[in-house]
Design an enzyme around this catalytic site. Sequence first.
Site, PDB file in Angstrom:
ATOM      1  N   ARG A   1      28.249 -37.749   0.103  1.00 24.98           N
ATOM      2  CA  ARG A   1      29.561 -37.525  -0.504  1.00 24.98           C
ATOM      3  C   ARG A   1      30.386 -38.794  -0.264  1.00 24.98           C
ATOM      4  O   ARG A   1      30.128 -39.553   0.666  1.00 24.98           O
ATOM      5  CB  ARG A   1      30.238 -36.309   0.126  1.00 24.98           C
ATOM      6  CG  ARG A   1      29.437 -35.010  -0.074  1.00 24.98           C
ATOM      7  CD  ARG A   1      30.288 -33.795   0.221  1.00 24.98           C
ATOM      8  NE  ARG A   1      29.496 -32.566   0.248  1.00 24.98           N
ATOM      9  CZ  ARG A   1      29.253 -31.817  -0.824  1.00 24.98           C
ATOM     10  NH1 ARG A   1      29.713 -32.174  -1.999  1.00 24.98           N
ATOM     11  NH2 ARG A   1      28.539 -30.708  -0.720  1.00 24.98           N
TER      12      ARG A   1
ATOM     13  N   THR B   1      24.507 -27.989  -9.434  1.00 27.68           N
ATOM     14  CA  THR B   1      25.415 -27.277  -8.542  1.00 27.68           C
ATOM     15  C   THR B   1      24.942 -25.854  -8.346  1.00 27.68           C
ATOM     16  O   THR B   1      24.761 -25.129  -9.321  1.00 27.68           O
ATOM     17  CB  THR B   1      26.859 -27.211  -9.112  1.00 27.68           C
ATOM     18  OG1 THR B   1      27.518 -26.070  -8.569  1.00 27.68           O
ATOM     19  CG2 THR B   1      26.895 -27.075 -10.611  1.00 27.68           C
TER      20      THR B   1
ATOM     21  N   ASP C   1      26.747 -23.717  -7.083  1.00 26.59           N
ATOM     22  CA  ASP C   1      27.941 -22.895  -7.288  1.00 26.59           C
ATOM     23  C   ASP C   1      28.097 -22.484  -8.757  1.00 26.59           C
ATOM     24  O   ASP C   1      28.900 -21.608  -9.069  1.00 26.59           O
ATOM     25  CB  ASP C   1      29.205 -23.664  -6.863  1.00 26.59           C
ATOM     26  CG  ASP C   1      29.286 -23.861  -5.360  1.00 26.59           C
ATOM     27  OD1 ASP C   1      28.381 -23.376  -4.655  1.00 26.59           O
ATOM     28  OD2 ASP C   1      30.248 -24.503  -4.897  1.00 26.59           O
TER      29      ASP C   1
END
Length: 526
Positions: free
Chosen positions: A216, A270, A272
């Site tokens: 990240r 992802t 999510d």
Amino acid sequence: MDSISSSTSRITPRFRCFDPTNTYPATANHRRYYSTLPLSGSRSPKAAATNMGDSTTITEPKIVTGDCGYVLEDVPHLSDYIHDLPTHTNPLQDNPAYSVVKQYFVNVDDTVAQKIVVQKDSPRGTHFRRAGPRQKVYFESEEVHACIVTCGGLCPGLNTVIREIVCGLYHMYGVTRVLGIEGGYKGFYARNTVPLTPKVVNDIHKRGGTILGTSRGGHDTSKIVDSIQDRGINQVYIIGGDGTQKGASVIFEEIRRRGLKVAVAGIPKTIDNDIPVIDKSFGFDTSVEEAQRAIAAAHVESESVENGIGLVKLMGRHSGFIAMYATLASRDVDCCLIPESPFYLEGAGGLLEYIEKTLKENGHMVIVVAEGAGQEFLSENIRTIDKQDASGNKQLQDIGFGISQKIKDHFSKQPKMAMNLKYIDPTYMIRAIPSNASDNVYCTLLAHSAIHGTMAGYTGFTVGPVNGRHAYIPFHRIIQKQNKVVITDRMWARCLSSTNQPSFFSPQQLSEKKSGEEVEENHIDY
Ligand SMILES: Nc1ncnc2c1ncn2[C@@H]1O[C@H](COP(=O)(O)OP(=O)(O)OP(=O)(O)O)[C@@H](O)[C@H]1O
Ligand SMILES: O=P(O)(O)OC[C@H]1O[C@](O)(CO)[C@@H](O)[C@@H]1O
Ligand SMILES: [Mg+2]
């Protein structure tokens, strides 16, 4: 019947969309818009790059309109900013595996409708360019120097996408030079690269994680594009979530600003499922499947003791898709808490009252909570307030632990009702595993679609299925908002009906919600 067929003939397409690989001229019946905001500063590649902040150029959406409300949200093409690019015959036509396919190359006019539930007189709405191989390509095989990078959190299927990009480039287009960028975006300028060949990647789809590593933060656009330029890379495959696609978008802008013949393709990742427009993201199904094991364990534990509660925390920062689908799939869950649907603990209609009622009726219960749900109950813990990860994502507090404490506190005040709570946190277990069979096939299609797009000269796009058909979607559509569970949709209603939990809304709040919920224009309720 007559009225239907006459209206059908009215919507027969009479337009022909602009496609650089299209040999047909555009008709006067449609318009093509494509422009860029004025450039400031130098166009000289490296010099301009150091001045990114002042001279970033944002490519305006490329919109084509046709009859009956047809809109094509097209993606950029290398020929938009580099003129007189030579084209070549697609080597796939001589490939024994593919030449047998009856109509292997997609029609240059093919587009994919975002809205497939329509009424007789409704406008045709937004479309995206269909993914797939084109008859003409803008790169010769030996000219291609591709790179692949993976960014953000882990997700089942990352290795499969890497494998299929390498093998697809090699087997379909004869491309032999593919570099892996190690450790996410910062790897472009701070880490080593690794040459990727079909042999190197042969077995990697059987492993979880990413063989390239990920990270990240560390997105330095100028340094990244300098590195792309210095290494002579001309196809960039970027695999990652919403943050990564934002990063890919600015890389594309900088490449276009420097006038480089470099195609940039995003592959959405992802667990999510928070990336909009596409049907769903790869790895999501695998994660939901793995979550079943945690829910099953919570059920067994809760059933085996008096007033047992099994509490499972699943990932989902802003979007509760994993929790909702895992709940729907399991049927053992009595309450599903997601960030999109606020709930309250105390009082009539609150969570604690519902827990008491369920325990009295059934003797046990299972609760699934998404990590982003109920954060407001934990805000007194100032240690983590406003903490961010390296990418700027807010760091969440542990709602699973927090809610366990609230439930325990509540029952400690009721000595007559013994309660036994088991908290299971399988967070990283559901994303650090290899992808299942259907996700593997999905990853292959994503990788191949991305390759066909870049070989055909398209750039600045994310690839993904829209209503089951793979399409090229411009970055601005992917990064403008997050995909969230729409709690006035049927799917959330199905979830509530399967758990029997309260909606935690008063009738007035519910009607406000229904009239106020911002839903995407082309949103389809499943
Ligand atoms: N607005 C942005 N502009 C440029 N780069 C960005 C932006 N947002 C995020 N990035 C970069 O993208 C990379 C990944 O971002 P992030 O950590 O948010 O994960 P993600 O791609 O959203 O995946 P996930 O959240 O699913 O794990 C990071 O290297 C980060 O620096
Ligand atoms: O702990 P990490 O690696 O930063 O990742 C956690 C986040 O990553 C995600 O899995 C998305 O990739 C979120 O659900 C979660 O909040
Ligand atoms: Mg993200």
